[in-house]
Every structure is written in structure tokens, then in C-alpha cells.
Design an enzyme around this catalytic site. Structure first.
Site: not given
Length: 613
Positions: A319, A356
């Protein structure tokens, strides 16, 4: 009549009492009942604690391999942390492997008990203080406050950001895994076919052994506890490598998990956390005893991690952040505008933009574009940066600190470049020196409008408190803008037209989309991850649990005493030496295929081929 009503009231009271009594008795006898336990908070959590303010806050200590922990909001030292060495990594892996052998034999009920114990501790304050310290109700600590304070000290975020981004989502992950984890991992029956009708098929998800997670600093509590929760419920042991930027808090947060294991009668060695410098990390990521690796971080580091993991063919879930867009359609009703604007503010400025799945670009259609500028300009100018733990502050803190000032010059350059190319700066745009905390790392809350896709600031992940506003002429234009970066993690869309909303959902290149909301997929444990430059693989949800298991396919005889697979004589090896033996075998083999997959005529022909007629 009054007498009847009185009897009804008494009946309700008695029924309620009996219900509560039954619930109490069930809870007392529940084998999964959470166990009280105590984890002493760090001394730095005391309101009286005042750390030494470092002259030049930095993780590195001259002439030492130690990591300097410090609060990015104030520059105050949190203490020194000794990093792990390759020998140390070998030792913690060996401990986890030994503990995992017994842990793999536990039932889902035993694993749920550990998670329920953690949840009780995290969400409701269930740490147990030894009896000699009891005074009335002092046996219950406000653990949310402690967890938030530790996260704020080590990352610089506000308490509200810690509540939503650290505690709430961790509590949700615990709750989801407790309620749905077993369903996700229990053996699943799979269909059979005509030829194999005498077989029963299933897929099982079994522990891999020891898994690892290399997690980022922006959510030091959630990013560390999240992989621990999934891994131990799946029956694995885990090594978590936290970021050196939040090394100080890792030990305390890890003890929340290891102490719960101990309280429930299991080995705390199952969960290990390490901190190391980047030069040592490849020893972990290429270790032959690691069966799976989760990485959360930047793309350049991800390339190195994946190369390292490839040496031992270790599967990796990656990720890598994003450049998430929020698309505001023109049919947003005036009655909903304030709500949406508030969501955008939270989505951009939560954790000082170090999120994020934070909103990095707001793409608005013409009717709402100017209205957004008018509404947001005074709000963003009024945002107050500062330390959430400043007891002397005369006003509440809206935006916390950045983890470091290393990227500030780059941010200023990107903003200056965008302005030179036609963007308009309406607030902020540069680093901020806090009058009370001059050694803290702060960037001014920023509003930059008239940004176009060709500008670098529209394509670069900022991870900063910067509201980037872009104008789109049509829905097609908005989708094109949203897809114009190398990232594809999350996205949001706001509007009323079902057709337009669904079109955005279908055409935006992202792993996750929220409709008329922001990042809610994360709050309900849907699979988390992205596409394109945002990485691959998923964690959270059933997909995340299954990803850290060995997916095992099992085929059994349905009627083992009656029907079993046997090889017909014409197909038995070695073939008969008689003339035409290979041709007879071919007719039978092709007949089996026709029988299994042909239409009625084909099945008849296949049966004839099998029978040799």
C-alpha cells in the site's frame, strides 16, 4: 384501569430485570469473556512531564546508532530507542515461531477472547489496576485518553485525529474480526461437476506461520495494531516493524496486544515488534522464515522491499499512498453544501494531511467551484496549528504538526511553481513557526485554487495540510482529471444524480470509492488497497484475512465406501502391447471429455467412446 396499568408497569420492570439477570449470568459464564489486565502508561503521558526540547530535532544521534524519539509538535525528547540488529531479528523470529506452534492449535473462540480483551481495553477502559491501588472507581482507566496522548506525542497529531484515525478504526477492526472473522476463515464448500459428482470439494484457510508487516508512521497505533489483529486471528505469529519516526510509541502499543495474550493464558512471544534503521530492514524482508509481508509506505522504498522479498519468494501486500480525488458534481443541493464542505475540510486537514486516503485534490464542476472558494477561504485561514497536548493553550488546536520538516522546502517549491503556472494561493503556502513551539514541525494550512492537471502539485502526493482545488467543465472532464495521476487508492464523489454518481464509481481508477461521503469504506472493514501506483493486494475485510493464510483446496469422496476414482484398463499404464491399444485409449479419453462437457448428442457419443461401441 389504573390497577391494570400498574400491573403492566410491574410486568415490564420484572421482565427487564430478568433480561438483565440472564444477560449478566450469560456474560459471567461466557468462555470468551474479556479478561481485565493492566499496561502501565509511559511516564511521558503524565501532564506534569516536560521533555527536554532538542536544539535540532532529528532521529539520528551523532556518534550513536540509537534512534532519538521526539515529539514533532514541540521538539521535546521522548528518549532514545535501541534499534534491532540482524541477530536481534533472528531472536524475535525464533520466539514467535515457537509460540505460533501452540497458537495455531487454538480455536476461533480462544482467539476471539484475546481480541475481546483488547477491545474492552482499547474502547472502554478495562485495564485492571492491582488491588493495592484501588480507590472507589479508580480501577477503570480512560485508556482512549492514554492511547491518544501517546499517539499525539509521537506523531504530532491532534487528539480528535487520534480518536478517529487511531482508536475508532482499531476498535472497528477488532469488532469486525470478532463478529465476522470465523465466517471468513472457516472451510468453504465449492461446487463440483458432472464428471466429479462423486466428490465433495472445499477450500480451507490455514495459518501461514510467521508473517511480517512494515508499517508507516502516520498512524502509529492503528497501523501497528491492525496487522497484529488479523495475523493472530488467522493463527499466525507476527513481526511488526514500525517506523523509526514513531519508534517510541511502538513498545507501548505492542504491549496492549502481548499483555492481552498473557492475560488469556497464551505466550506473548507470538507478537514481536522491532525498530531498525533502513540498512537493516532487508534482513527482515528477505528472511526465509517470513511467510508473508505487508508493506505500507512510499513507492521508492516499496521497490526495495519487493526486490528483497523476491529473494525468498515471499508474497507482499503493498500500500503506497495516493492522490485521492473528491469530485463535487454540479447538482449538489444548497441544503447539502455545508455538510459536504465540512467533510472536505476534515478529509484534507485530518492528521495535518498525512493520511494515505486523505483528500489530495478537490475537483469541482463550475456551479459549485466559486461557491467552494468563497466558503472555504475564511475557514482555512482561521485554522490554528499547534500541539494537542499544550495545556496552556488559550484556544483549541485544529491542525497538528507534520512528522518532519524535511519535505517543507519541496512543498513550498511546488506551490510557487503552481502559482507561476496560473494557480492562485489564497491561504498559507509556507512553513509555519509556532510562537510557543519554534522547534515543532508545522506547515501553514493552505488553500490553492485554479490548479490544473499539468501542474506537478496536481500529480505529486503532498502528505501535507494543503487544499488543492481544481475546476472541471463536465463529469467526463472530472473523471479524466481524477484519473490523470499515477495513483489509484481511494476517491469520493458528491452529488444527487444516480447516473452520474454511478458513472464516477465505475470509471474512476481506484481501489475504493465513497459516494457522498469520505473514506467510509475504511470504517466498515471493506478490503483496503489500490491500483496503479498505489500498490497491490488488500488488507482488511475477509480478503485481508484470507491473504495471510494458506489457501488450501481439498477434494474428498462423497461416498467413499461406494464410489472411488479408478483407472479403466484401456487407460492404465503401461498401455497394452496389443495393436490399437493407444487408439482405444484415445477414444475413451476423448469420450470422457464429450460426456462431461458436450450437449446431449455429444454426451451420447462420449458414452459410446468410453464403452468402445
Amino acid at each position: 384501569m389504573e390497577h391494570v396499568r400498574g400491573l403492566e408497569i410491574y410486568g415490564i420492570i420484572i421482565a427487564s430485570f430478568l433480561t438483565l439477570l440472564l444477560a449478566f449470568l450469560f456474560f459471567r459464564n461466557d468462555p470468551e469473556r474479556p479478561v481485565p489486565y493492566h499496561v502501565p502508561p509511559p511516564e511521558q503521558c503524565s501532564e506534569e512531564w516536560k521533555g527536554e526540547v532538542l536544539e535540532s530535532p532529528s532521529l539520528k544521534v551523532p556518534g550513536s546508532s540509537a534512534i532519538q524519539g521526539y515529539c514533532p509538535a514541540t521538539g521535546a525528547s521522548l528518549g532514545l530507542i535501541n534499534p534491532s540488529t540482524p541477530d536481534g531479528i533472528d531472536r524475535v523470529i525464533a520466539k514467535a515461531k515457537e509460540a505460533q506452534v501452540e497458537w495455531a492449535k487454538t480455536t476461533f473462540a480462544q482467539r476471539r477472547k484475546v481480541l475481546k480483551t483488547m477491545l474492552k481495553c482499547v474502547a472502554q477502559g478495562f485495564f485492571h489496576i492491582p488491588s493495592q491501588g484501588l480507590k472507589k472507581r479508580e480501577f477503570v482507566l480512560e485508556n482512549q485518553e492514554t492511547i491518544a496522548r501517546v499517539a499525539c506525542l509521537d506523531s504530532g497529531k491532534t487528539r480528535i485525529d487520534a480518536s478517529f484515525g487511531e482508536i475508532l478504526v482499531t476498535a472497528e477492526k477488532l469488532k469486525w474480526t470478532i463478529e465476522h472473522g470465523e465466517e471468513a476463515l472457516k472451510p468453504e464448500p465449492r461446487p463440483t461437476n458432472f464428471l466429479m459428482m462423486y466428490k465433495v470439494n472445499e477450500v480451507r484457510w490455514e495459518p501461514l506461520g510467521i508473517v511480517a508487516a512494515c508499517v508507516s508512521w502516520n498512524y502509529p497505533f492503528h497501523n501497528l495494531l491492525g496487522p497484529i489483529i488479523s495475523s493472530i486471528f488467522a493463527g499466525n505469529g507476527i513481526i511488526v516493524k514500525g517506523s523509526e519516526a514513531t519508534a517510541w510509541s511502538s513498545a507501548y502499543f505492542t504491549r496492549i496486544a502481548t499483555s492481552a495474550l498473557t492475560a488469556c493464558g497464551h505466550s506473548p512471544n507470538l507478537v514481536q515488534s522491532i525498530i531498525c534503521w533502513p540498512s537493516v530492514a532487508p534482513y527482515l524482508t528477505s528472511h526465509p522464515s517470513i511467510a508473508h509481508l505487508t508493506f505500507i509506505g512510499s513507492r521508492p522504498v516499496a521497490h526495495a522491499v519487493c526486490v528483497s522479498a523476491a529473494k525468498t519468494l515471499t508474497p507482499v501486500c503493498v500500500e503506497l499512498g495516493g492522490k485521492d480525488a473528491a469530485i463535487i458534481l454540479d447538482d449538489v443541493p444548497d441544503s447539502d453544501f455545508q455538510r459536504i464542505a465540512s467533510i472536505l475540510m476534515r478529509g484534507v486537514f485530518q492528521s495535518a494531511g498525512q493520511n494515505c486516503i486523505g483528500i489530495e485534490r478537490v475537483i469541482a464542476l463550475p456551479r459549485v467551484y466559486a461557491k467552494l472558494i468563497t466558503h472555504l477561504k475564511p475557514l482555512i485561514r482561521a485554522l490554528r496549528p499547534g500541539s494537542a497536548l499544550d495545556a496552556d493553550s488559550a484556544y483549541p488546536i485544529d491542525v497538528g504538526a507534520s512528522i518532519s520538516d524535511v519535505n517543507f522546502s519541496n512543498l513550498e517549491q511546488l506551490i510557487e511553481e503552481a502559482v507561476a503556472q496560473g494557480a492562485t494561493l489564497l491561504a498559507g503556502g509556507k512553513r509555519y513557526t509556532h510562537p510557543m513551539f519554534p522547534k515543532g514541525h508545522y506547515f501553514s494550512p493552505t488553500l490553492l485554487v485554479d490548479v490544473t492537471p499539468n501542474m506537478r502539485i496536481a500529480r505529486t502526493e503532498l502528505f501535507a495540510p494543503i487544499f488543492v482545488l481544481m475546476r472541471a467543465s463536465t463529469v467526463s472532464d472530472a473523471i479524466s482529471m481524477a484519473n490523470s495521476t499515477e495513483y489509484g487508492l481511494g476517491a469520493s464523489v458528491f452529488g444527487t444524480s444516480t447516473a452520474d454518481l454511478e458513472r464516477v464509481v465505475s470509471e474512476v481508477q481506484a481501489g475504493m470509492v465513497s459516494v457522498n461521503d469520505f473514506a467510509v469504506y475504511y470504517a466498515v472493514q471493506l478490503p483496503f488497497g489500490g491500483v496503479k501506483g498505489s500498490g497491490y493486494g488488500r488488507f482488511a475485510g475477509r480478503e485481508g484475512l484470507r491473504a495471510i493464510c494458506n489457501t488450501k483446496a481439498v477434494c474428498r469422496d462423497r461416498w467413499p465406501r461406494l464410489v472411488k476414482t479408478s483407472i479403466p484398463k484401456p487407460l492404465d499404464l503401461p498401455f497394452s502391447g496389443k495393436e490399437g491399444a493407444e487408439e482405444r485409449a484415445w477414444r475413451m479419453a476423448s469420450g470422457v471429455v464429450k460426456l462431461g462437457y458436450g450437449d446431449l448428442r455429444g454426451k451420447i457419443a462420449g458414452l459410446r467412446g468410453i464403452l468402445g461401441v
